[in-house]
Design a protein around this motif. Structure first.
Motif, PDB file in Angstrom:
ATOM      1  N   ASP A 101       0.830  -1.204   0.000  1.00 41.01           N
ATOM      2  CA  ASP A 101       0.000   0.000   0.000  1.00 41.01           C
ATOM      3  C   ASP A 101       0.865   1.255   0.000  1.00 41.01           C
ATOM      4  O   ASP A 101       0.590   2.230  -0.715  1.00 41.01           O
ATOM      5  N   GLN A 102       1.927   1.241   0.794  1.00 42.19           N
ATOM      6  CA  GLN A 102       2.844   2.381   0.832  1.00 42.19           C
ATOM      7  C   GLN A 102       3.584   2.535  -0.502  1.00 42.19           C
ATOM      8  O   GLN A 102       3.789   3.655  -0.987  1.00 42.19           O
ATOM      9  N   LYS A 105       1.372   4.098  -3.135  1.00 42.42           N
ATOM     10  CA  LYS A 105       1.212   5.535  -2.888  1.00 42.42           C
ATOM     11  C   LYS A 105       2.451   6.295  -3.349  1.00 42.42           C
ATOM     12  O   LYS A 105       2.335   7.356  -3.976  1.00 42.42           O
TER      13      LYS A 105
END
Length: 310
Positions: A101-102, A105
């Motif tokens: 997820d990081q 992003k």
């Protein structure tokens, strides 16, 4: 799988985290793409600092490559140290999902094409790690799942678990070069038997299989500075003797040593791609030149084997 990787892929590794050198990174990405390299390989902790390679790639992707997203294969990984605490390393479901997820992003992406578990985790059950990869694919965060640096037995188990979950293991990313041949013992056979692709990293042995060190250690080279991967102590008399003889064979083939080293890696029928790192455009151009001469004669292979076996 129907996914087709180019025979040479570009690894956006530790030199790619330099925010002050974005224009050089832009030039390398553009030239790589023009030469037919469409697979860009990253990981959560590439930098330094951690995350900076993905962040810089995201900047350049948004500026130059977003219209070509469907022509690109973008991969990332998690499995090494990323942040403090029990869930910032190795192979737990908590770590892998949060890390990706990081990564998404940082890169400004909705998904990656391939997501790898970067290394085996001796503490987390393999079932948990593989179920996390299965969840990541089913959630749309990645199109395919892969593993990296797993031994033959670990690979068999991981493949069986993923297959039982309905998310096949697409590809394995091990280290492999003329000077690092561990996958030949049994891993290549496992991958062939299971129908799994193989994309090797460090086919140039951190630069040892280029012309950079044929006369010793240049003062401006990586080995001349404190480094994690290539140490001055590796430039031994034995290395120089082998590299110089290998270079003579490469010259007879009309290649640079780097080009021959990449062609030698790609000689295996089951080899999908060779993953190169670069710090300038000319290195990418040199490596892609390996594709102009991929065939080896029997005598060339015998001579190379003699040199490597000494």
């Amino acid at each position: 799988s129907g996914l087709q990787l180019p025979p040479v892929s570009l690894g956006l590794w530790h030199n790619f985290g330099d925010v002050d050198n974005l224009e050089n990174s832009r030039a390398m990405l553009r030239r790589a793409f023009d030469l037919g390299i469409t697979h860009f390989d990253l990981a959560n902790n590439y930098g330094p600092p951690y995350g900076s390679a993905e962040r810089n790639f995201g900047t350049l992707f948004a500026q130059d490559f977003k219209p070509y997203r469907d022509e690109l294969i973008i991969s990332s990984k998690a499995g090494y140290d990323m942040w403090p605490g029990p869930y910032g390393d190795f192979g737990s479901r908590e770590y892998l999902v949060a890390s990706l997820d990081q990564s998404l992003k940082r890169m400004g992406l909705e998904y990656v094409d391939i997501f790898y578990h970067h290394r085996p985790d001796p503490e987390t059950p393999l079932e948990e790690t593989m179920s996390a990869l299965d969840f990541i694919v089913r959630s749309g965060r990645a199109l395919y799942a892969g593993i990296s640096s797993y031994g033959a037995d670990e690979t068999k188990k991981a493949v069986e678990i993923l297959r039982s979950l309905g998310t096949p293991c697409l590809i394995h990313q091990p280290s492999y070069s003329m000077f690092n041949r561990w996958i030949e013992a049994d891993l290549l056979k496992v991958l062939d038997d299971e129908g799994i692709g193989c994309i090797v990293f460090c086919p140039l042995a951190q630069g040892l299989l280029t012309g950079r060190y044929l006369a010793g250690v240049p003062e401006d080279s990586r080995a001349a500075r404190p480094a994690i991967f290539l140490q001055r102590e590796q430039i031994t008399d034995d290395y120089l003797h082998k590299a110089q003889r290998l270079n003579r064979i490469a010259q007879e083939r009309g290649q640079t040593l780097a080009q021959m080293a990449i062609a030698w890696v790609l000689r295996h029928p089951g080899m999908t791609s060779a993953l190169i790192g670069a710090s300038k455009v000319s290195q990418i151009e040199d490596c892609v030149g390996a594709l102009d001469c991929l065939e080896f004669s029997k005598s060339e292979l015998v001579d190379i084997e003699k040199i490597l076996g000494e």
